[in-house]
Structures are given as C-alpha cells and as structure tokens.
Enzyme design. Sequence first.
Site, PDB file in Angstrom:
ATOM      1  N   HIS A  49      15.010 -10.814  13.430  1.00  0.00           N
ATOM      2  CA  HIS A  49      13.826 -11.032  14.277  1.00  0.00           C
ATOM      3  C   HIS A  49      13.240 -12.431  14.106  1.00  0.00           C
ATOM      4  O   HIS A  49      12.422 -12.857  14.927  1.00  0.00           O
ATOM      5  CB  HIS A  49      12.755  -9.988  13.947  1.00  0.00           C
ATOM      6  CG  HIS A  49      13.116  -8.611  14.415  1.00  0.00           C
ATOM      7  ND1 HIS A  49      12.524  -8.018  15.509  1.00  0.00           N
ATOM      8  CD2 HIS A  49      14.042  -7.726  13.979  1.00  0.00           C
ATOM      9  CE1 HIS A  49      13.055  -6.822  15.708  1.00  0.00           C
ATOM     10  NE2 HIS A  49      13.983  -6.613  14.778  1.00  0.00           N
ATOM     11  N   ASP A  69       8.589 -19.602  15.448  1.00  0.00           N
ATOM     12  CA  ASP A  69       8.478 -18.146  15.606  1.00  0.00           C
ATOM     13  C   ASP A  69       9.787 -17.622  16.170  1.00  0.00           C
ATOM     14  O   ASP A  69      10.386 -18.276  17.037  1.00  0.00           O
ATOM     15  CB  ASP A  69       7.331 -17.833  16.597  1.00  0.00           C
ATOM     16  CG  ASP A  69       6.557 -16.592  16.202  1.00  0.00           C
ATOM     17  OD1 ASP A  69       7.110 -15.752  15.484  1.00  0.00           O
ATOM     18  OD2 ASP A  69       5.390 -16.452  16.628  1.00  0.00           O
TER      19      ASP A  69
HETATM   20  P1  ADQ Z   1       5.337 -10.966  14.386  1.00  0.00           P
HETATM   21  O1  ADQ Z   1       5.355 -12.164  13.508  1.00  0.00           O
HETATM   22  O2  ADQ Z   1       4.509  -9.833  13.918  1.00  0.00           O
HETATM   23  O3  ADQ Z   1       6.817 -10.435  14.700  1.00  0.00           O
HETATM   24  P2  ADQ Z   1       4.742 -11.199  17.346  1.00  0.00           P
HETATM   25  O4  ADQ Z   1       6.053 -11.287  17.992  1.00  0.00           O
HETATM   26  O5  ADQ Z   1       3.710 -12.091  17.928  1.00  0.00           O
HETATM   27  O6  ADQ Z   1       4.767 -11.547  15.811  1.00  0.00           O
HETATM   28  O7  ADQ Z   1       4.244  -9.702  17.459  1.00  0.00           O
HETATM   29  C1  ADQ Z   1       2.958  -9.288  17.081  1.00  0.00           C
HETATM   30  C2  ADQ Z   1       2.692  -7.895  17.638  1.00  0.00           C
HETATM   31  O8  ADQ Z   1       1.500  -7.379  17.024  1.00  0.00           O
HETATM   32  C3  ADQ Z   1       2.464  -7.898  19.130  1.00  0.00           C
HETATM   33  O9  ADQ Z   1       3.200  -6.873  19.738  1.00  0.00           O
HETATM   34  C4  ADQ Z   1       0.981  -7.627  19.306  1.00  0.00           C
HETATM   35  O10 ADQ Z   1       0.616  -6.810  20.394  1.00  0.00           O
HETATM   36  C5  ADQ Z   1       0.624  -6.908  18.039  1.00  0.00           C
HETATM   37  N1  ADQ Z   1      -0.765  -7.311  17.764  1.00  0.00           N
HETATM   38  C6  ADQ Z   1      -1.195  -8.558  17.806  1.00  0.00           C
HETATM   39  N2  ADQ Z   1      -2.530  -8.589  17.585  1.00  0.00           N
HETATM   40  C7  ADQ Z   1      -2.922  -7.342  17.402  1.00  0.00           C
HETATM   41  C8  ADQ Z   1      -4.163  -6.767  17.114  1.00  0.00           C
HETATM   42  N3  ADQ Z   1      -5.255  -7.483  16.956  1.00  0.00           N
HETATM   43  N4  ADQ Z   1      -4.203  -5.464  16.970  1.00  0.00           N
HETATM   44  C9  ADQ Z   1      -3.083  -4.746  17.089  1.00  0.00           C
HETATM   45  N5  ADQ Z   1      -1.875  -5.253  17.353  1.00  0.00           N
HETATM   46  C10 ADQ Z   1      -1.797  -6.541  17.496  1.00  0.00           C
HETATM   47  C11 ADQ Z   1       8.150 -10.716  14.238  1.00  0.00           C
HETATM   48  C12 ADQ Z   1       8.608 -12.173  14.417  1.00  0.00           C
HETATM   49  C13 ADQ Z   1       8.406 -12.604  15.852  1.00  0.00           C
HETATM   50  C14 ADQ Z   1       9.176 -11.663  16.788  1.00  0.00           C
HETATM   51  C15 ADQ Z   1       8.847 -10.225  16.490  1.00  0.00           C
HETATM   52  C16 ADQ Z   1       9.751  -9.261  17.252  1.00  0.00           C
HETATM   53  O11 ADQ Z   1       7.881 -13.022  13.530  1.00  0.00           O
HETATM   54  O12 ADQ Z   1       8.837 -13.931  16.051  1.00  0.00           O
HETATM   55  O13 ADQ Z   1       8.791 -11.937  18.119  1.00  0.00           O
HETATM   56  O14 ADQ Z   1       9.015  -9.922  15.104  1.00  0.00           O
HETATM   57  O15 ADQ Z   1      11.078  -9.563  17.047  1.00  0.00           O
END
Ligand code: ADQ
Length: 508
Positions: free
Chosen positions: A175, A391
Amino acid sequence: MNTINYLKNRLIIVSSRLPVLLEQAATGRWQTKPGSGGLVAAIAPIMKKQGGLWIGWPGKTVTEDMDIENLLRGAKRDFGCTFKAVPLTAKEVVGFCYGFANEILWPLFHDLQSRCYFAPGYWKVYRNVNRKFAEVVYRNSGENDHIWVHDYHLIGVGRELRHLGLTSKVAYFLHIPFPPLDLFLKLPWCFQILNALLAYDLVGFQTQRDKRNFVQCVRAMSKDVLVRGEEKVSTAKVDQRDVRIGNFPISIDFDEFALMAESTKVDRRVAEIQVNLGSETNRRTLLLGVDRLDYIKGIPEKLTAFRNTLQRFPRLRKKISLIQIVVPSRMNIPKYRDLKLDIDRMVSDINGKYAQTDWVPIHYIFRSVDRTELIALYRAADIALITPLKDGMNLVAKEYCAANVTENGVLILSEFAGAAAQLRADALLVNPYDIEEVADIIAAACDMPLAERRRRMQILRKKVRKYDIYRWVDSFLNVVFARDQTAFPPLEDYITSGSRKLLSQAYV
Ligand code: ADQ
C-alpha cells in the site's frame, strides 16, 4: 461498476491489523470498535460485499478474560466477513510493528531515510512475527482459498508459507511506495526483503513508478532472476516459478461516497457548515485538509504554505478558511507526539497572528470524525488541500472527488502522492516542499472561474468512478487467481482496455 467479477473462491485477507480493534470499556468489559486508515477503508467494502476471512492482529495483547472468538464473531454482523486473530505479545508489537515496520520500512519507503532507526534487534522480531502470521494462515486456509497478503508489515508471510509447505498461489499488495534502488540498498536487510517479495505469485504496487523501482532492484540485486515485460504486468522467472509484478492503483467505493454525499443528513450538515462561512453573496472560500497524524502527510509544510498565502496575498485574509482534520495515529510513538505538538503550535501561531474577532484562519480538529461529518466537509469544501511529502495513493483525494457532487471543487494535490499518477491532468499539482508554489496555487484555486472548476472536477469524478475499488480488486485477482482465463479478455487486452490511459499518464 460496483461488482466483483472474479471471486469464485473464498478470499482470505491477511493484514497486520484487523479492521476491528479491541478496546476496554469503562466497565472493564471488552468490546470491538472499527479500525481506521487507508487499508481498512479500501478492503472493508470488498469484504462486506463478498464475505471471506480476515486474519490480523486485533490491536491489543490478547488476554484470557477477553473471549476473543466471541467478540470477533459479533463483529461479523457489521463487516460481513469472519475474523481470525493473530495474538502478539507486547514485545512482539514493539519490535515488529513500532520497530521494523514503523521505524525502518515506513520512513525508508517514503524516501525519508534520515528518520530510519536501523536497530538490529527489530529484524529478528519482524521475521518471527511474519512466521507467526503464516502459521495462522496455513492452519486456517484450504487449497481453494485465495490468499491475499497486505502491506509492509507482512512482506515475509509468503516465504514463510512456502516453508510450511503451502503450494497454492499467494498474492501480495504494497500500500505504500516502493523506493528507488539507491535508497533500498541502504536497508541492511534489503536482500532478505527482496527475496521475500519474490516468494509471492503476484506482487502489486500502487503506481508504475513503484513497480519500476522494484523491477530495477530485482534486476540489480538478483542476477539470476530474469524480468520480462515492461507493461502493466511484468513477469520474473524465479527458480522456475513465474512471479507477476504489476501496478494496481487502489481506489474507493465511488458510488457509496457519491450517494452519501446526496443524502439528507449530509445536505443538512453542509448547510450548517456554510452558514458559518458568511452570507451567500459574501461567502468565504473553504479549504479542507484531512490527514492521519503522520510526518509523511506534510502537515507542517502545508500550514507553512497556508501562512505564506496569508502573508503574500493580503486580499485573501478574511476570504479563506482552512479546516484541517488530523486523525490521531501512532500516538504511543514519541516522534508522532512531537509532530502533534509542532502542529498545535503552528496552528496557534498562525491564528494568533491573523485571526480577527469575526474570522479564524484555521479550524483545527484533532480527532476522528464520523462518516457524515467527513462527507459533508468534502462536499462543502471549495478546495481540498492534499499535500503529502510522499504517499502510496492517498484515498482522501479520491473521496473528495466522489463526494463533490456539486462538481465545483478544486483538488490541490501533491505530485508525490500515488493518486497524482491518475489525477494529474485535472488536479492542481504541487511540490509540497515548495512553500511559495503551494501558496501561489492556493491563490490560483481561489480565483479559478466556475466553468474551469466544473470542467476539471467532472473529469476527475469520471476517472475515480471508472477505476473504483471493485475494478481494482477484480483486475488484481484476475491476474493471479484466474484459472478460467476464457471468462476474461486475454491478459494483454484486459490491461490495454483497463489501463492504457493510466499508463500514459503514469508519473515517472
Ligand atoms: P493512509 O496513510 O491511512 O493509508 P489514506 O489513503 O489517505 O491514508 O486513507 C485514509 C483513510 O482514512 C481514508 O479512507 C479516509 O476516509 C479515512 N479518514 C480520514 N480522516 C478520517 C477521519 N477524520 N475520520 C475517519 N476516517 C478518516 C495507506 C497509505 C496510503 C494508501 C492507503 C490505501 O499510506 O498511501 O492510499 O493505505 O492503500
């Protein structure tokens, strides 16, 4: 799309953490709560639709008073799949999770080598814990199951499964980004990690760039491994076995976000948020940032750029506000607590300097917000400011587009987010380290005419809708597990039809 074509057998997801975490209520009773983060957000809708088994650590050291099996059985109702916990000791959690995974692989794979702590003891624990996961998978799987291992915590599971005698196919998806050769070689265990990845039948990456980095490492470091094919999926010949190597940009359940964004609940909340932004004719522009607390998300850099905007574009003072949500994460690690203190201080400095009695530049929320609130914010925001230093993908960028049903939002996106490979033409791309450039782009986004915003957002939404999470899972599983290839277009056609566009826009 919203359907999964290729799931005829049971799917077993293996991830370091389960999507349900254990917590102790004030009464002392153990209960489950949903986990958060990108991996869970992406995989949970698939399992809900499809069922299957999810294997992982439940986030707490398992003790006898928990009745863990019963707790996990209860969670099946909400998640639609069954769970199997891998119990870890406190020492294992430290060496494996906080140590090797978070202090070595995480910073190194995000190009932040200076943040790595290469403690020799971590490697042994990492290997042992990967073996432990493999044993649980081995005991709980049958030959017809599709085993799919996820992320940097569990790179070694495939190799351990082979040692245990498993002969069926095993797939793996990373990921986070995969680093270039020069950086990967800094890892004292780079050969072991590379060989472990080559034990899988399919290794999937987020972008073409990550895949290329990996192929470059294989070519340079494993002279007896031949890698053929430069297209979306290459094949490495390892000891007479074929290892497929591909890029599969992860996505979201577009329809779910779009539908929720149009619900009455969200409508009501959007109206409330907008009231606070001033009257219809004199409404402030709302910028939104949503990030997990992590140094890779570039939150201090973003705040510096926002301050720079207010400094250099005085006309925007009182005209723009930033809502920055920071979701607490890894708070037991001192570096993360320090990061939070830095952010707290920066927000307070900026607000202290620029706020007026009737305007606050930054609304800072340090907690997890519920789905309705998150989607209402996505919908209400005129500009999403998503500027990670690096990211894997960044699902927030895609969620913002899906929820922007009014199709007039602007996406400002870091060129170092995996999502930039797909969305680069219609998002406003920035280098998050270039503070003045980000500030200029914020000002440009504020001034962008409505017709231009609409044109861009419509294309962005079309792309995210087309390449949704179901298409992602389908294309991935099809490459590795399809026995009946006739049910699908031949591989090359499939790749061409599905991904030609992505390839042509891939960030190199
Ligand atoms: P993350 O680093 O966790 O994921 P991201 O892809 O932005 O980062 O996903 C965050 C998730 O958390 C989103 O689905 C979002 O809806 C949820 N979220 C954000 N803010 C929130 C809040 N305040 N309350 C509840 N939920 C919230 C890792 C990798 C990324 C990659 C993903 C998936 O670091 O690069 O995109 O896995 O592969």
